[in-house]
Motif scaffolding. Structure first.
Motif, PDB file in Angstrom:
ATOM      1  N   UNK A 404       0.666  -1.277   0.109  1.00  0.00           N
ATOM      2  CA  UNK A 404      -0.256   0.064  -0.119  1.00  0.00           C
ATOM      3  C   UNK A 404       0.868   1.235  -0.223  1.00  0.00           C
ATOM      4  N   UNK A 405       0.560   2.144  -0.617  1.00  0.00           N
ATOM      5  CA  UNK A 405       1.120   3.499  -0.808  1.00  0.00           C
ATOM      6  C   UNK A 405       1.313   4.109   0.701  1.00  0.00           C
ATOM      7  N   UNK A 406       2.443   4.553   1.088  1.00  0.00           N
ATOM      8  CA  UNK A 406       2.637   5.111   2.415  1.00  0.00           C
ATOM      9  C   UNK A 406       3.336   6.462   2.226  1.00  0.00           C
ATOM     10  N   UNK A 407       3.327   7.169   3.325  1.00  0.00           N
ATOM     11  CA  UNK A 407       3.862   8.720   3.548  1.00  0.00           C
ATOM     12  C   UNK A 407       2.915   9.588   3.149  1.00  0.00           C
ATOM     13  N   UNK A 408       1.809   9.543   3.097  1.00  0.00           N
ATOM     14  CA  UNK A 408       0.813  10.500   2.962  1.00  0.00           C
ATOM     15  C   UNK A 408       0.120  10.661   4.132  1.00  0.00           C
ATOM     16  N   UNK A 444       3.382  15.182   1.845  1.00  0.00           N
ATOM     17  CA  UNK A 444       3.766  13.653   1.539  1.00  0.00           C
ATOM     18  C   UNK A 444       5.308  13.481   1.726  1.00  0.00           C
ATOM     19  N   UNK A 445       5.613  12.346   2.311  1.00  0.00           N
ATOM     20  CA  UNK A 445       7.259  12.312   2.749  1.00  0.00           C
ATOM     21  C   UNK A 445       7.691  13.204   3.443  1.00  0.00           C
ATOM     22  N   UNK A 446       7.034  13.845   4.629  1.00  0.00           N
ATOM     23  CA  UNK A 446       7.443  14.918   5.356  1.00  0.00           C
ATOM     24  C   UNK A 446       8.131  14.461   6.563  1.00  0.00           C
ATOM     25  N   UNK A 447       9.050  13.778   6.041  1.00  0.00           N
ATOM     26  CA  UNK A 447       9.783  13.152   7.455  1.00  0.00           C
ATOM     27  C   UNK A 447      11.369  13.041   6.714  1.00  0.00           C
ATOM     28  N   UNK A 448      12.332  13.255   7.709  1.00  0.00           N
ATOM     29  CA  UNK A 448      13.566  12.984   7.232  1.00  0.00           C
ATOM     30  C   UNK A 448      14.055  11.763   6.808  1.00  0.00           C
ATOM     31  N   UNK A 449      13.532  10.783   7.065  1.00  0.00           N
ATOM     32  CA  UNK A 449      13.782   9.280   6.949  1.00  0.00           C
ATOM     33  C   UNK A 449      12.608   8.659   5.893  1.00  0.00           C
ATOM     34  N   UNK A 450      11.900   9.530   5.251  1.00  0.00           N
ATOM     35  CA  UNK A 450      10.901   8.913   4.607  1.00  0.00           C
ATOM     36  C   UNK A 450      11.292   8.649   3.413  1.00  0.00           C
ATOM     37  N   UNK A 451      10.956   7.134   3.007  1.00  0.00           N
ATOM     38  CA  UNK A 451      11.415   6.530   1.684  1.00  0.00           C
ATOM     39  C   UNK A 451      10.142   6.016   1.014  1.00  0.00           C
ATOM     40  N   UNK A 452       9.311   6.998   0.358  1.00  0.00           N
ATOM     41  CA  UNK A 452       8.068   6.581  -0.038  1.00  0.00           C
ATOM     42  C   UNK A 452       8.031   5.704  -1.412  1.00  0.00           C
ATOM     43  N   UNK A 453       7.058   5.020  -1.520  1.00  0.00           N
ATOM     44  CA  UNK A 453       6.926   3.757  -2.483  1.00  0.00           C
ATOM     45  C   UNK A 453       6.148   4.365  -3.829  1.00  0.00           C
ATOM     46  N   UNK A 460      10.667   6.276 -11.525  1.00  0.00           N
ATOM     47  CA  UNK A 460      11.296   7.454 -10.681  1.00  0.00           C
ATOM     48  C   UNK A 460      10.475   7.704  -9.608  1.00  0.00           C
ATOM     49  N   UNK A 461      10.837   8.171  -8.426  1.00  0.00           N
ATOM     50  CA  UNK A 461      10.140   8.228  -7.251  1.00  0.00           C
ATOM     51  C   UNK A 461       9.515   9.834  -7.161  1.00  0.00           C
ATOM     52  N   UNK A 462       8.556   9.974  -6.511  1.00  0.00           N
ATOM     53  CA  UNK A 462       7.498  10.977  -6.334  1.00  0.00           C
ATOM     54  C   UNK A 462       8.170  12.033  -5.625  1.00  0.00           C
ATOM     55  N   UNK A 463       7.915  13.224  -5.796  1.00  0.00           N
ATOM     56  CA  UNK A 463       8.847  14.346  -5.035  1.00  0.00           C
ATOM     57  C   UNK A 463       8.027  14.539  -3.900  1.00  0.00           C
ATOM     58  N   UNK A 464       8.625  14.928  -2.635  1.00  0.00           N
ATOM     59  CA  UNK A 464       7.862  15.332  -1.422  1.00  0.00           C
ATOM     60  C   UNK A 464       7.178  16.473  -1.489  1.00  0.00           C
ATOM     61  N   UNK A 465       6.267  16.806  -0.830  1.00  0.00           N
ATOM     62  CA  UNK A 465       5.564  18.166  -0.881  1.00  0.00           C
ATOM     63  C   UNK A 465       4.750  18.323   0.148  1.00  0.00           C
ATOM     64  N   UNK A 466       4.163  19.477   0.430  1.00  0.00           N
ATOM     65  CA  UNK A 466       2.996  19.769   1.374  1.00  0.00           C
ATOM     66  C   UNK A 466       2.267  20.807   0.876  1.00  0.00           C
ATOM     67  N   UNK A 467       1.009  20.841   1.068  1.00  0.00           N
ATOM     68  CA  UNK A 467       0.062  22.005   0.505  1.00  0.00           C
ATOM     69  C   UNK A 467       0.224  23.111   1.031  1.00  0.00           C
ATOM     70  N   UNK A 468       0.596  23.129   2.252  1.00  0.00           N
ATOM     71  CA  UNK A 468       0.691  24.561   2.874  1.00  0.00           C
ATOM     72  C   UNK A 468       2.181  25.020   2.892  1.00  0.00           C
ATOM     73  N   UNK A 469       2.890  24.887   1.772  1.00  0.00           N
ATOM     74  CA  UNK A 469       4.226  25.269   1.615  1.00  0.00           C
ATOM     75  C   UNK A 469       4.077  26.821   1.601  1.00  0.00           C
ATOM     76  N   UNK A 470       5.027  27.262   2.760  1.00  0.00           N
ATOM     77  CA  UNK A 470       5.075  28.856   3.075  1.00  0.00           C
ATOM     78  C   UNK A 470       5.949  29.610   1.960  1.00  0.00           C
TER      79      UNK A 470
END
Length: 477
Positions: A404-408, A444-453, A460-470
């Motif tokens: 299952x997809x993780x890191x969301x 998504x992947x909002x942790x220093x150790x995150x290695x999402x699938x 190629x892996x998906x890029x980390x992001x957050x919708x409330x990017x300042x």
């Protein structure tokens, strides 16, 4: 001429007693000249001395100026894998042998760029993928790949030996940058032309030493702030003397040291200053600049396992890196999957780092119709406890490990984030949570150790992001 006049004045002072024409150390036997562009040949001689440059049926003449500096430009040439001789005539004659014509790139950064090929022989087999070039040095024997290693003081004074370039094999390759070599290896294989790659990197270095203090002062953000980190220290020693040796573009792998300093937006402006500085040094505002997004590592813990910073410092730093993508002719690779041990700040997989940069170059610098980008968040639609994330570069979205997809994570108005179940539907990812009735934010992947699938069909892996990017509202200027 102004871009290299200071450096060439040093050359002239060093050799004035000999009255000989002198070339910087970037010129050497076995070098590669950039194809399809006018090629700068430059050096020093006695003031007023006539200098003749001959190469591949071209003959260019000039006279050294009052400070002894001279420069000619050879007309653009097609790739040529047959070694030729470059001849410079003045009071003396310099003959550089086995010169090829192809693609030339400059690779720079800190220890993960400096990471030597010889270390791969000692690495354990990686946990991911089926490729492990453990014996890459022993197997290397391609005369169409050439390497040039910049040591800290190597460029400061020409030695007249012209031995800096080498075929990528044996001892020259053992000491060379692994990411730079694998970038060159893949590029040469794909383009079928000679490739020369220059490595100029220093372990543990911050970004500040790699650009001139003058560009600190030119920055709208930095100019009123205290200068820190020795601006210009390595730029003047290890970058500026290379210009205007004609190259295609730059590969950059640096940032770990600045993560430890908890930098965000300041790093964006420092990186902008560096890019502008380097492009101006070569007199080309369109030079490609591709960088490596920093890999997972436990920055939050010190050597004794004590917490020294939040676990989100690394993803916040990546936001600052990504802001630089506003600048034209830039691109970046994602590395969230290229770590076997999050306690190792020097992960292996340097061969894949090089390959992914090759993909960027092939697509954006050479116009190849290939997949070079992993999935990137394009938009999010909210509907109660559900959110639908639409991605760019999303063809063939998949879980790389079949799990299952993780890191969301999702949050409501209180900005308390909870893990979300994630499923792929028609190249979107649908998120749901029983703990958030009205989803308003996603990360998504909002942790220093995150290695999402989450990957695409290109692997190629998906890029980390957050919708409330300042940083979303900021325009680099």
């Amino acid at each position: 001429m102004k871009r290299f006049i200071t450096y060439l004045t040093i050359i002239g002072a060093s050799f004035s007693a000999k009255a000989d024409v002198v070339l910087p150390n970037i010129f050497a036997n076995h070098m590669v000249l950039q194809r399809n562009q006018p090629v700068a040949i430059f050096g020093s001689a006695n003031a007023g001395e006539q200098v003749t440059v001959e190469f591949q049926n071209q003959r260019k003449q000039t006279k050294a100026d009052e400070k002894g500096n001279w420069k000619v430009e050879l007309k653009a040439m097609k790739a040529n894998a047959i070694g030729q001789t470059l001849t410079i005539r003045a009071n003396n004659v310099i003959e550089l042998k086995d010169v090829l014509i192809g693609e030339v790139w400059l690779c720079s950064g800190q220890s993960n760029m400096e990471y030597k090929m010889r270390k791969i022989e000692k690495e354990k087999a990686p946990l991911k993928g089926n490729y492990f070039p453990k014996n890459a040095v022993a197997e290397a024997n391609n005369p169409n790949i050439r390497v040039f290693l910049v040591r800290r003081k190597f460029l400061s004074k020409p030695d007249g030996k012209y031995e800096g370039w080498a075929v990528a094999k044996d001892s020259a390759l053992r000491q060379f940058s692994a990411p730079a070599y694998f970038f060159a290896k893949n590029l040469q294989q794909e383009l079928g032309v000679p490739v020369g790659v220059i490595s100029s990197a220093v372990s543990g270095s911050r970004i500040e030493p790699w650009f001139s203090a003058a560009y600190w002062d030119k920055s709208s953000y930095l100019k009123d702030k205290k200068k820190e980190g020795d601006p210009g220290k390595f730029y003047h020693l290890m970058i500026e003397p290379l210009a205007p040796y004609t190259i295609k573009g730059f590969i950059w792998y640096q940032g770990e040291t600045n993560v430890f300093l908890k930098e965000t937006i300041s790093y964006s402006y420092k990186m902008k200053a560096l890019i502008e500085n380097w492009r101006n040094s070569w007199g080309n505002p369109k030079m490609p600049f591709y960088f490596t997004e920093i890999a997972p590592f436990h920055y939050s813990l010190d050597e004794k396992g004590q917490v020294r910073m939040p676990r989100t410092i690394l993803p916040e730093f990546r936001e600052a890196q990504d802001l630089v993508l506003q600048l034209p002719y830039t691109a970046r690779i994602i590395t969230t999957d290229l770590v076997d041990n999050v306690n190792d700040i020097h992960p292996n997989y340097k061969w894949e780092i090089g390959r992914r940069h090759t993909l960027k170059a092939l697509k954006y610098a050479y116009g190849k119709n290939i997949v070079a980008d992993g999935p990137e968040m394009a938009s999010v639609k909210y509907a109660g406890n559900k959110a639908v994330v639409k991605f760019k570069y999303a063809t063939g979205l998949k879980s790389i490990d079949g799990k299952p997809l993780d890191a969301f994570e999702v949050a409501g108005s209180d900005l308390t984030f909870y893990p979300a179940t994630a499923t792929i539907e028609n190249n979107t990812v649908v998120l749901k949570s029983d703990k958030v009735q009205q989803i308003q934010q996603v990360r998504f992947a909002w942790d220093e150790a995150a290695q999402p699938n989450l990957f695409n069909a290109g692997g190629l892996p998906a890029a980390p992001f957050r919708t409330n990017n300042p940083l979303d509202h900021i325009k680099l200027k």
